[in-house]
Design a protein around this motif. Structure first.
Motif, PDB file in Angstrom:
ATOM      1  N   ARG A 157       0.826  -1.215   0.000  1.00  0.00           N
ATOM      2  CA  ARG A 157       0.000   0.000   0.000  1.00  0.00           C
ATOM      3  C   ARG A 157       0.868   1.277   0.000  1.00  0.00           C
ATOM      4  O   ARG A 157       0.499   2.302   0.568  1.00  0.00           O
ATOM      5  CB  ARG A 157      -0.968   0.005   1.179  1.00  0.00           C
ATOM      6  CG  ARG A 157      -2.008  -1.095   1.083  1.00  0.00           C
ATOM      7  CD  ARG A 157      -3.164  -0.887   2.030  1.00  0.00           C
ATOM      8  NE  ARG A 157      -2.733  -0.878   3.409  1.00  0.00           N
ATOM      9  CZ  ARG A 157      -3.034   0.074   4.276  1.00  0.00           C
ATOM     10  NH1 ARG A 157      -3.774   1.100   3.907  1.00  0.00           N
ATOM     11  NH2 ARG A 157      -2.602   0.033   5.513  1.00  0.00           N
ATOM     12  N   LEU A 191      -6.297  -5.973 -12.526  1.00  0.00           N
ATOM     13  CA  LEU A 191      -5.988  -6.507 -13.860  1.00  0.00           C
ATOM     14  C   LEU A 191      -6.875  -7.683 -14.246  1.00  0.00           C
ATOM     15  O   LEU A 191      -7.499  -7.682 -15.306  1.00  0.00           O
ATOM     16  CB  LEU A 191      -4.518  -6.940 -13.894  1.00  0.00           C
ATOM     17  CG  LEU A 191      -3.976  -7.436 -15.233  1.00  0.00           C
ATOM     18  CD1 LEU A 191      -3.930  -6.305 -16.256  1.00  0.00           C
ATOM     19  CD2 LEU A 191      -2.561  -8.020 -15.065  1.00  0.00           C
ATOM     20  N   TYR A 238     -10.894   4.156 -13.562  1.00  0.00           N
ATOM     21  CA  TYR A 238      -9.656   3.847 -12.831  1.00  0.00           C
ATOM     22  C   TYR A 238      -8.977   5.133 -12.335  1.00  0.00           C
ATOM     23  O   TYR A 238      -8.402   5.161 -11.255  1.00  0.00           O
ATOM     24  CB  TYR A 238      -8.682   3.076 -13.725  1.00  0.00           C
ATOM     25  CG  TYR A 238      -8.928   1.579 -13.738  1.00  0.00           C
ATOM     26  CD1 TYR A 238      -9.727   0.981 -14.697  1.00  0.00           C
ATOM     27  CD2 TYR A 238      -8.348   0.747 -12.781  1.00  0.00           C
ATOM     28  CE1 TYR A 238      -9.948  -0.388 -14.711  1.00  0.00           C
ATOM     29  CE2 TYR A 238      -8.553  -0.621 -12.785  1.00  0.00           C
ATOM     30  CZ  TYR A 238      -9.352  -1.182 -13.754  1.00  0.00           C
ATOM     31  OH  TYR A 238      -9.560  -2.545 -13.761  1.00  0.00           O
ATOM     32  N   ASP A 268      -4.131   6.104  -5.638  1.00  0.00           N
ATOM     33  CA  ASP A 268      -2.813   6.255  -6.262  1.00  0.00           C
ATOM     34  C   ASP A 268      -2.899   6.621  -7.741  1.00  0.00           C
ATOM     35  O   ASP A 268      -1.891   6.623  -8.445  1.00  0.00           O
ATOM     36  CB  ASP A 268      -2.007   4.960  -6.109  1.00  0.00           C
ATOM     37  CG  ASP A 268      -2.732   3.738  -6.682  1.00  0.00           C
ATOM     38  OD1 ASP A 268      -3.500   3.880  -7.649  1.00  0.00           O
ATOM     39  OD2 ASP A 268      -2.525   2.624  -6.153  1.00  0.00           O
ATOM     40  N   ASN A 318      -1.228   1.582 -17.344  1.00  0.00           N
ATOM     41  CA  ASN A 318      -1.708   0.309 -16.806  1.00  0.00           C
ATOM     42  C   ASN A 318      -3.087  -0.050 -17.333  1.00  0.00           C
ATOM     43  O   ASN A 318      -3.357  -1.211 -17.635  1.00  0.00           O
ATOM     44  CB  ASN A 318      -1.765   0.365 -15.271  1.00  0.00           C
ATOM     45  CG  ASN A 318      -0.446  -0.045 -14.637  1.00  0.00           C
ATOM     46  OD1 ASN A 318      -0.027  -1.193 -14.738  1.00  0.00           O
ATOM     47  ND2 ASN A 318       0.219   0.910 -14.010  1.00  0.00           N
TER      48      ASN A 318
HETATM   49  P1  FAD Z   1       2.463  -3.494  -4.193  1.00  0.00           P
HETATM   50  O1  FAD Z   1       1.849  -4.721  -4.719  1.00  0.00           O
HETATM   51  O2  FAD Z   1       2.915  -3.500  -2.779  1.00  0.00           O
HETATM   52  O3  FAD Z   1       3.682  -3.135  -5.159  1.00  0.00           O
HETATM   53  C1  FAD Z   1       4.703  -2.219  -4.772  1.00  0.00           C
HETATM   54  C2  FAD Z   1       4.779  -1.037  -5.686  1.00  0.00           C
HETATM   55  O4  FAD Z   1       5.136  -1.432  -6.990  1.00  0.00           O
HETATM   56  C3  FAD Z   1       3.492  -0.256  -5.867  1.00  0.00           C
HETATM   57  O5  FAD Z   1       3.263   0.621  -4.794  1.00  0.00           O
HETATM   58  C4  FAD Z   1       3.733   0.467  -7.178  1.00  0.00           C
HETATM   59  O6  FAD Z   1       4.401   1.677  -6.960  1.00  0.00           O
HETATM   60  C5  FAD Z   1       4.652  -0.480  -7.920  1.00  0.00           C
HETATM   61  N1  FAD Z   1       3.922  -1.184  -8.982  1.00  0.00           N
HETATM   62  C6  FAD Z   1       3.471  -2.449  -8.967  1.00  0.00           C
HETATM   63  N2  FAD Z   1       2.901  -2.762 -10.149  1.00  0.00           N
HETATM   64  C7  FAD Z   1       2.975  -1.665 -10.918  1.00  0.00           C
HETATM   65  C8  FAD Z   1       2.554  -1.352 -12.230  1.00  0.00           C
HETATM   66  N3  FAD Z   1       1.937  -2.237 -13.019  1.00  0.00           N
HETATM   67  N4  FAD Z   1       2.781  -0.115 -12.677  1.00  0.00           N
HETATM   68  C9  FAD Z   1       3.400   0.801 -11.925  1.00  0.00           C
HETATM   69  N5  FAD Z   1       3.829   0.556 -10.679  1.00  0.00           N
HETATM   70  C10 FAD Z   1       3.624  -0.660 -10.184  1.00  0.00           C
HETATM   71  N6  FAD Z   1      -0.574   1.899  -9.931  1.00  0.00           N
HETATM   72  C11 FAD Z   1      -0.558   3.170  -9.524  1.00  0.00           C
HETATM   73  O7  FAD Z   1       0.339   3.563  -8.786  1.00  0.00           O
HETATM   74  N7  FAD Z   1      -1.531   4.047  -9.928  1.00  0.00           N
HETATM   75  C12 FAD Z   1      -2.553   3.659 -10.731  1.00  0.00           C
HETATM   76  O8  FAD Z   1      -3.415   4.459 -11.071  1.00  0.00           O
HETATM   77  C13 FAD Z   1      -2.599   2.314 -11.168  1.00  0.00           C
HETATM   78  N8  FAD Z   1      -3.609   1.878 -11.958  1.00  0.00           N
HETATM   79  C14 FAD Z   1      -3.638   0.581 -12.364  1.00  0.00           C
HETATM   80  C15 FAD Z   1      -4.652   0.158 -13.225  1.00  0.00           C
HETATM   81  C16 FAD Z   1      -4.677  -1.139 -13.665  1.00  0.00           C
HETATM   82  C17 FAD Z   1      -5.751  -1.587 -14.606  1.00  0.00           C
HETATM   83  C18 FAD Z   1      -3.679  -2.039 -13.260  1.00  0.00           C
HETATM   84  C19 FAD Z   1      -3.679  -3.452 -13.745  1.00  0.00           C
HETATM   85  C20 FAD Z   1      -2.666  -1.641 -12.403  1.00  0.00           C
HETATM   86  C21 FAD Z   1      -2.613  -0.320 -11.949  1.00  0.00           C
HETATM   87  N9  FAD Z   1      -1.579   0.128 -11.109  1.00  0.00           N
HETATM   88  C22 FAD Z   1      -1.560   1.433 -10.727  1.00  0.00           C
HETATM   89  C23 FAD Z   1      -0.450  -0.746 -10.732  1.00  0.00           C
HETATM   90  C24 FAD Z   1      -0.645  -1.511  -9.413  1.00  0.00           C
HETATM   91  O9  FAD Z   1      -1.860  -2.213  -9.452  1.00  0.00           O
HETATM   92  C25 FAD Z   1      -0.598  -0.601  -8.195  1.00  0.00           C
HETATM   93  O10 FAD Z   1       0.592   0.158  -8.219  1.00  0.00           O
HETATM   94  C26 FAD Z   1      -0.606  -1.386  -6.903  1.00  0.00           C
HETATM   95  O11 FAD Z   1      -1.752  -2.187  -6.841  1.00  0.00           O
HETATM   96  C27 FAD Z   1      -0.559  -0.433  -5.714  1.00  0.00           C
HETATM   97  O12 FAD Z   1      -0.688  -1.136  -4.515  1.00  0.00           O
HETATM   98  P2  FAD Z   1       0.548  -1.401  -3.551  1.00  0.00           P
HETATM   99  O13 FAD Z   1       1.250  -0.139  -3.268  1.00  0.00           O
HETATM  100  O14 FAD Z   1       0.039  -2.189  -2.399  1.00  0.00           O
HETATM  101  O15 FAD Z   1       1.473  -2.291  -4.479  1.00  0.00           O
END
Ligand code: FAD
Ligand code: SF4
Length: 510
Positions: A266, A371, A392, A398, A407
């Motif tokens: 997160r 996704l 989205y 975020d 994404n």
């Molecule tokens: P964790 O699972 O803990 O991952 C750690 C970090 O990795 C995240 O905080 C993020 O900064 C980075 N990360 C992981 N996957 C991606 C990715 N595909 N692209 C970029 N960074 C990534 N992420 C956003 O930050 N903003 C969005 O608006 C966003 N929209 C999305 C829309 C779709 C359709 C999809 C499939 C993915 C999207 N993501 C987005 C990517 C990802 O889903 C989120 O970064 C993640 O779920 C954030 O939760 P977390 O911090 O717990 O991530």
């Protein structure tokens, strides 16, 4: 020279070199603006999160002795749009020079360039000092190459920044441990108790209400749960290292009705608002992994590093390489509207009810929910990517366009024709049933292909392949799916298509 320096709402980097020293001739400008609250309809937690983080940031600057002009959303003198906010302060404070940090959104970049051209004082733009890469580094790296493959970019980044490298080779002997990151979570290992910041945001909600900002989604006014200061971001990062990293990679793709966050960090809002930098996050994780005697396997750490050093920087690079054309790509020519249940979570399809419901409650869903459940459904129902993007961009705390659109339109909806993803991320109920427990309590049966209780994803999946088979006929990665499609008999296909058409035309029935 009396200088005005603009700090946008997603530029909350207290470690920026701008703030290393105080200077009586420098005034920082921050503004809550209708321009930003209204360009898309945002989740209420997103508006609260950004306003709170901006206010904390302004207080921190003032606490360090900097001069700050901060315009709140209901201030009578707030012009509510960037151009007038800047021009008003330049005139009132008799400013001689205007400075800003490069915005990450195309929209704001263009606007600031135009504003600067119209000023009769000099202006200068600075780096945000946040990312590992510069805006056009990815474009330059891939120059002359046909495909923009994440893996080669990621390996270059690992080498360039000497991250998890031993004598020029990847630590652990492999670049990628993705295949060990596919476990289903069924109740163990236990998920540590959530770190909840439990902030009371009633007063701010009243201000947002008074301003009549249109938002959606839910919020617990007594217990706002997102970090909104550098200190809180550090706490969340510590918490991740100490409690969640150990299982991060293993359960990255899992989902479960009892656990919304599983082992995800997160940290995306913390990073996207720039309260904490990706370098700080990665360094801390590596420090924790290498510096302590921990039981953490390298696959968990590599999985996490790849998301930030790889995917996050890659998406930003693609954005700057492909905008503004990227924002209107619709390669698969999808034109259906988004169903109403995206705004309520009111559907009998349990995977969507859980994932959308959670998004509305928390302004958060993890990657696979975004996704392979929500995005999968939107693509299978051939929804217009503009509608998918708008949702989205609004719903997640975020969501900022550079990382949202790449994404959503790219990875999830294949609307860019395969720039980001080499094949569309679509699946039938089989995958959803394999990776979590949503199907267990669903109105529909994942194994049933036809009939009233058959899972709608099954009919939608085969219908999608059938409708797009010409488009994908030369895509090697789709050949297995298309071969299976060819083996379907006409009667079976007719019943899939009939049901798929009903789901698309009448989502409210499902
Ligand atoms: P964790 O699972 O803990 O991952 C750690 C970090 O990795 C995240 O905080 C993020 O900064 C980075 N990360 C992981 N996957 C991606 C990715 N595909 N692209 C970029 N960074 C990534 N992420 C956003 O930050 N903003 C969005 O608006 C966003 N929209 C999305 C829309 C779709 C359709 C999809 C499939 C993915 C999207 N993501 C987005 C990517 C990802 O889903 C989120 O970064 C993640 O779920 C954030 O939760 P977390 O911090 O717990 O991530
Ligand atoms: Fe989703 Fe189908 Fe499983 Fe129900 S049966 S949860 S609709 S995949």
């Amino acid at each position: 020279m009396k200088t005005l320096r603009l700090v946008l709402g997603d530029q909350l980097n207290l470690q920026h070199s701008w703030f290393a020293e105080t200077n009586d001739d420098v005034i920082y400008l921050m503004a809550e603006m209708r321009q930003e609250t209204d360009y898309v309809k945002h989740h209420i937690q997103k508006v609260v999160g950004f306003f709170l983080a901006m206010r904390n940031f302004s207080d921190s600057l003032k606490g360090k002795g900097h001069q700050v002009v901060y315009l709140k959303i209901n201030d009578a003198s707030n012009p509510q749009n960037l151009e007038n906010v800047i021009k008003q302060q330049i005139s009132e404070l008799q400013i001689e020079k205007f400075e800003y940090q490069f915005p990450d959104e195309f929209r704001l970049d263009k606007q600031l360039t135009e504003i600067c051209e119209s000023l009769d004082i000099t202006s200068k733009a600075y780096s945000t000092e946040h990312f590992y890469t510069s805006r056009y580094e990815l474009r330059d790296f891939f120059e002359g190459k046909k495909q923009l493959i994440l893996e080669s970019f990621y390996r270059m980044m690992r080498k360039k920044h000497d991250i998890m490298m031993v004598n020029g080779q990847p630590d652990g002997g492999k670049w990628n441990f993705d295949h060990s990151n596919r476990k289903k979570w069924t109740g163990s290992p236990p998920i540590p108790e959530e770190l909840n910041f439990s902030k009371n945001v009633t007063a701010l909600l009243d201000e947002i209400d008074e301003a009549n900002i249109q938002t959606f989604g839910n919020i617990d006014a007594d217990s706002f749960n997102w970090p909104t200061s550098e200190q809180e971001c550090e706490e969340l990062l510590d918490y991740f290292c100490n409690h969640l990293l150990i299982h991060f990679g293993d359960y990255q793709d899992a989902f479960h009705t009892d656990e919304k966050f599983l082992f995800h960090s997160r940290l995306s809002f913390a990073m996207n608002s720039k309260m904490i930098s990706p370098k700080r996050v990665i360094n801390k994780v590596l420090e924790h992994f290498y510096g302590n005697e921990t039981d953490i396997h390298i696959s968990q750490v590599e999985g996490f590093v790849r998301q930030i050093l790889g995917w996050r920087e890659y998406m930003r690079g693609i954005y700057w390489m492909k905008m503004p054309e990227y924002a209107s790509l619709n390669e698969l020519q999808n034109h259906n509207p988004l169903p109403d249940f995206f705004w309520t979570g009111d559907t009998k399809m349990n995977c969507l009810k859980q994932s959308i419901g959670q998004s509305l409650d928390e302004a958060y869903a993890h990657h696979i929910q975004r996704l392979m459940i929500i995005g999968n459904y939107a693509l299978l129902t051939q929804t217009h990517p503009d509608e998918v993007d708008q949702w989205y961009l609004g719903v997640y705390i975020d969501a900022i366009e550079w990382v949202e659109i790449t994404n959503t339109r790219g990875m999830s909806q294949f609307a860019d024709g395969g720039i980001v993803a080499t094949k569309p991320y679509v699946s039938s109920a089989n995958y959803i049933n394999k990776m979590g427990n949503y199907c267990k309590n669903c109105h529909y049966k994942p194994a049933e292909k036809t009939g009233e209780s058959a899972c709608p994803f099954n009919a939608l999946y085969w219908n999608f392949l059938d409708e797009k088979k010409d488009y994908f006929q030369n895509n090697q990665r789709m050949s297995m799916m298309l071969n299976l499609l060819k083996k379907k008999n006409a009667e079976e296909m007719a019943s899939y298509k009939e049901r798929a058409q009903e789901v698309i035309a009448h989502p409210e029935r499902f």
